[in-house]
Design an enzyme around this catalytic site. Structure first.
Site, mmCIF file in Angstrom:
data_model
loop_
_atom_site.group_PDB
_atom_site.id
_atom_site.type_symbol
_atom_site.label_atom_id
_atom_site.label_comp_id
_atom_site.label_asym_id
_atom_site.label_seq_id
_atom_site.Cartn_x
_atom_site.Cartn_y
_atom_site.Cartn_z
ATOM 1 N N HIS A 62 0.836 -1.217 0.000
ATOM 2 C CA HIS A 62 0.000 0.000 0.000
ATOM 3 C C HIS A 62 0.858 1.249 0.000
ATOM 4 O O HIS A 62 0.425 2.317 -0.432
ATOM 5 C CB HIS A 62 -0.903 0.022 1.254
ATOM 6 C CG HIS A 62 -1.730 -1.224 1.419
ATOM 7 N ND1 HIS A 62 -2.699 -1.588 0.507
ATOM 8 C CD2 HIS A 62 -1.713 -2.194 2.363
ATOM 9 C CE1 HIS A 62 -3.256 -2.724 0.905
ATOM 10 N NE2 HIS A 62 -2.674 -3.113 2.015
ATOM 11 N N HIS A 90 5.797 6.958 6.320
ATOM 12 C CA HIS A 90 5.427 6.486 4.979
ATOM 13 C C HIS A 90 4.888 7.684 4.206
ATOM 14 O O HIS A 90 4.741 8.776 4.752
ATOM 15 C CB HIS A 90 4.364 5.377 5.070
ATOM 16 C CG HIS A 90 3.109 5.855 5.689
ATOM 17 N ND1 HIS A 90 2.877 5.828 7.065
ATOM 18 C CD2 HIS A 90 2.010 6.437 5.140
ATOM 19 C CE1 HIS A 90 1.692 6.338 7.315
ATOM 20 N NE2 HIS A 90 1.155 6.742 6.171
ATOM 21 N N HIS A 92 2.068 8.978 0.746
ATOM 22 C CA HIS A 92 0.988 8.719 -0.215
ATOM 23 C C HIS A 92 1.318 9.577 -1.435
ATOM 24 O O HIS A 92 1.789 10.720 -1.278
ATOM 25 C CB HIS A 92 -0.366 9.116 0.382
ATOM 26 C CG HIS A 92 -0.651 8.437 1.688
ATOM 27 N ND1 HIS A 92 -1.434 7.313 1.799
ATOM 28 C CD2 HIS A 92 -0.221 8.713 2.947
ATOM 29 C CE1 HIS A 92 -1.498 6.939 3.072
ATOM 30 N NE2 HIS A 92 -0.757 7.766 3.796
ATOM 31 N N GLU A 102 -3.221 13.246 0.481
ATOM 32 C CA GLU A 102 -4.519 12.809 1.041
ATOM 33 C C GLU A 102 -5.318 14.033 1.490
ATOM 34 O O GLU A 102 -6.445 14.254 1.053
ATOM 35 C CB GLU A 102 -4.267 11.862 2.218
ATOM 36 C CG GLU A 102 -3.532 10.579 1.784
ATOM 37 C CD GLU A 102 -3.892 9.381 2.609
ATOM 38 O OE1 GLU A 102 -3.496 9.331 3.786
ATOM 39 O OE2 GLU A 102 -4.606 8.512 2.077
ATOM 40 N N HIS A 115 3.733 11.100 6.134
ATOM 41 C CA HIS A 115 3.146 10.864 7.468
ATOM 42 C C HIS A 115 4.194 10.264 8.399
ATOM 43 O O HIS A 115 4.698 9.165 8.148
ATOM 44 C CB HIS A 115 1.958 9.889 7.354
ATOM 45 C CG HIS A 115 0.755 10.497 6.714
ATOM 46 N ND1 HIS A 115 -0.244 9.751 6.120
ATOM 47 C CD2 HIS A 115 0.384 11.789 6.557
ATOM 48 C CE1 HIS A 115 -1.178 10.552 5.646
ATOM 49 N NE2 HIS A 115 -0.825 11.795 5.898
ATOM 50 N N THR A 197 -5.956 6.781 7.741
ATOM 51 C CA THR A 197 -6.532 6.959 6.393
ATOM 52 C C THR A 197 -6.546 5.643 5.615
ATOM 53 O O THR A 197 -6.912 5.618 4.447
ATOM 54 C CB THR A 197 -5.723 7.984 5.584
ATOM 55 O OG1 THR A 197 -4.405 7.457 5.354
ATOM 56 C CG2 THR A 197 -5.638 9.313 6.309
ATOM 57 N N THR A 198 -6.145 4.553 6.299
ATOM 58 C CA THR A 198 -6.236 3.226 5.669
ATOM 59 C C THR A 198 -6.978 2.302 6.630
ATOM 60 O O THR A 198 -6.977 2.546 7.853
ATOM 61 C CB THR A 198 -4.831 2.621 5.409
ATOM 62 O OG1 THR A 198 -4.167 2.476 6.673
ATOM 63 C CG2 THR A 198 -4.008 3.499 4.487
HETATM 64 C C1 LIG Z 1 0.447 -1.043 14.759
HETATM 65 C C2 LIG Z 1 1.542 -0.842 13.740
HETATM 66 C C3 LIG Z 1 2.891 -1.076 13.894
HETATM 67 CL CL1 LIG Z 1 3.648 -1.685 15.290
HETATM 68 C C4 LIG Z 1 3.510 -0.692 12.684
HETATM 69 N N1 LIG Z 1 4.892 -0.689 12.346
HETATM 70 O O1 LIG Z 1 5.267 -0.200 11.242
HETATM 71 O O2 LIG Z 1 5.741 -1.174 13.160
HETATM 72 N N2 LIG Z 1 2.557 -0.265 11.819
HETATM 73 N N3 LIG Z 1 1.377 -0.382 12.482
HETATM 74 C C5 LIG Z 1 0.121 -0.066 11.868
HETATM 75 C C6 LIG Z 1 0.079 1.422 11.514
HETATM 76 O O3 LIG Z 1 0.943 2.185 11.895
HETATM 77 N N4 LIG Z 1 -0.984 1.772 10.750
HETATM 78 C C7 LIG Z 1 -1.214 3.063 10.226
HETATM 79 C C8 LIG Z 1 -2.091 3.167 9.152
HETATM 80 C C9 LIG Z 1 -2.361 4.417 8.568
HETATM 81 C C10 LIG Z 1 -1.741 5.550 9.081
HETATM 82 S S1 LIG Z 1 -2.043 7.109 8.370
HETATM 83 N N5 LIG Z 1 -2.077 6.963 6.774
HETATM 84 O O4 LIG Z 1 -0.934 7.960 8.761
HETATM 85 O O5 LIG Z 1 -3.352 7.553 8.803
HETATM 86 C C11 LIG Z 1 -0.884 5.450 10.166
HETATM 87 C C12 LIG Z 1 -0.620 4.208 10.748
HETATM 88 ZN ZN LIG Z 2 -0.510 7.766 5.803
#
Ligand SMILES: Cc1c(Cl)c([N+](=O)[O-])nn1CC(=O)Nc1ccc(S(N)(=O)=O)cc1
Ligand SMILES: [Zn+2]
Length: 263
Positions: A62, A90, A92, A102, A115, A197-198
């Site tokens: 993603h 990360h 987008h 976004e 983000h 947002t995901t």
């Molecule tokens: C629980 C956990 C761990 Cl631990 C990790 N990791 O990488 O180690 N990742 N996640 C999940 C996470 O972060 N989801 C997430 C999804 C969207 C967004 S957004 N676009 O910014 O809204 C921010 C976060």
């Molecule tokens: Zn994001």
């Protein structure tokens, strides 16, 4: 459950398997700058990241995700009541430089959006717990537009050849401080309460969105688009499908007010 950004598994159907996606405080949103409210009570943002952290870069199908495991990367102040720790960052982006962010500002969409995801270490014991709780997550957000080359981004992009395929992972242990990816002006930002947002779209996120836009070159933006969504499987055309347009459409504000740290 598989989800994506187009077709039957796209954003319009996320709510069928991820009910929170139909909630009242979803993200992203359009920032109508004529309706934001100045809040003079915010203290300065405190963004303290160390450089010697080891992190790993993954293509999760993603986006690319740089997960950080340093307890020295902390965020507090501004609109935040608690201390938050950097978990991952990360982006987008779009299929061309005219779209990709976004959030939008007065209807304007940028080429990409960064983000930096943090979790509340004062209130929760783990990121997995914080990710679904109110006030659990704080996301520092910077808009990205095509312009001059950004040297800091090359430290991340130089690893992209190792993560071209989904589930590709590369260990990054050079001295890299993600703070260099943020704009110079870190005092002017908008902030509001929203969601991931995901999927699963938990309504746990405080967004802090810098007003100043970061420039990267068009060639660097093209490198974002070099990542593949498919694993080894080729599409019927035999071509790799590239990971682009991984942004969710804007969501209803439902009466929320976007606060501004500046007048
Ligand atoms: C629980 C956990 C761990 Cl631990 C990790 N990791 O990488 O180690 N990742 N996640 C999940 C996470 O972060 N989801 C997430 C999804 C969207 C967004 S957004 N676009 O910014 O809204 C921010 C976060
Ligand atoms: Zn994001």
């Amino acid at each position: 459950v598989a989800w994506g950004y187009e077709g039957d598994i796209g954003p319009c159907n996320w709510h069928k398997y991820f009910p929170k996606a139909g909630g009242k405080r979803q993200s992203p949103i359009d920032i109508d700058t004529s309706a934001t409210q100045y809040d003079g009570s915010f203290k300065p943002l405190r963004i303290h990241y160390d450089s010697h952290m080891c992190s790993s870069l993954t293509n999760n199908g993603h986006t690319f995700c740089m997960s950080v495991n340093s307890d020295q990367c902390n965020l507090s102040g501004g609109p935040l009541e608690d201390k938050y720790r950097l978990l991952q960052f990360h982006c987008h982006w779009g299929s061309d430089d005219t779209k990709g962010s976004e959030h939008t500002v007065d209807g304007h969409q940028y080429a990409a959006e960064l983000h930096l995801v943090h979790w509340n270490t004062d209130k929760f014991k783990s990121a997995d717990e914080a990710i679904e709780k109110n006030q659990g997550i704080a996301v520092l957000t910077a808009f990205i537009k095509a312009g001059k080359e950004h040297r800091g981004w090359n430290h991340v992009l130089s690893h992209f050849k190792d993560i071209k395929k989904v589930q590709g992972t590369s260990t990054v242990n050079e001295d890299f401080n993600p703070k260099c990816l943020l704009p110079e002006n870190q005092t002017d930002y908008w902030t509001y309460e929203g969601s991931l947002t995901t999927p699963p779209c938990h309504e746990s996120v405080r967004f802090i969105i810098f007003k100043e836009v970061v420039e990267v070159s068009s060639e660097q933006l093209a490198q974002f688009r070099s990542l593949c969504v498919c694993s080894s499987r080729k599409r019927d055309t035999g071509e790799d499908e590239h990971l682009v347009d991984n942004f969710r459409p804007i969501q209803p504000l439902n009466g929320r007010v976007v606060k501004a740290s500046f007048q």
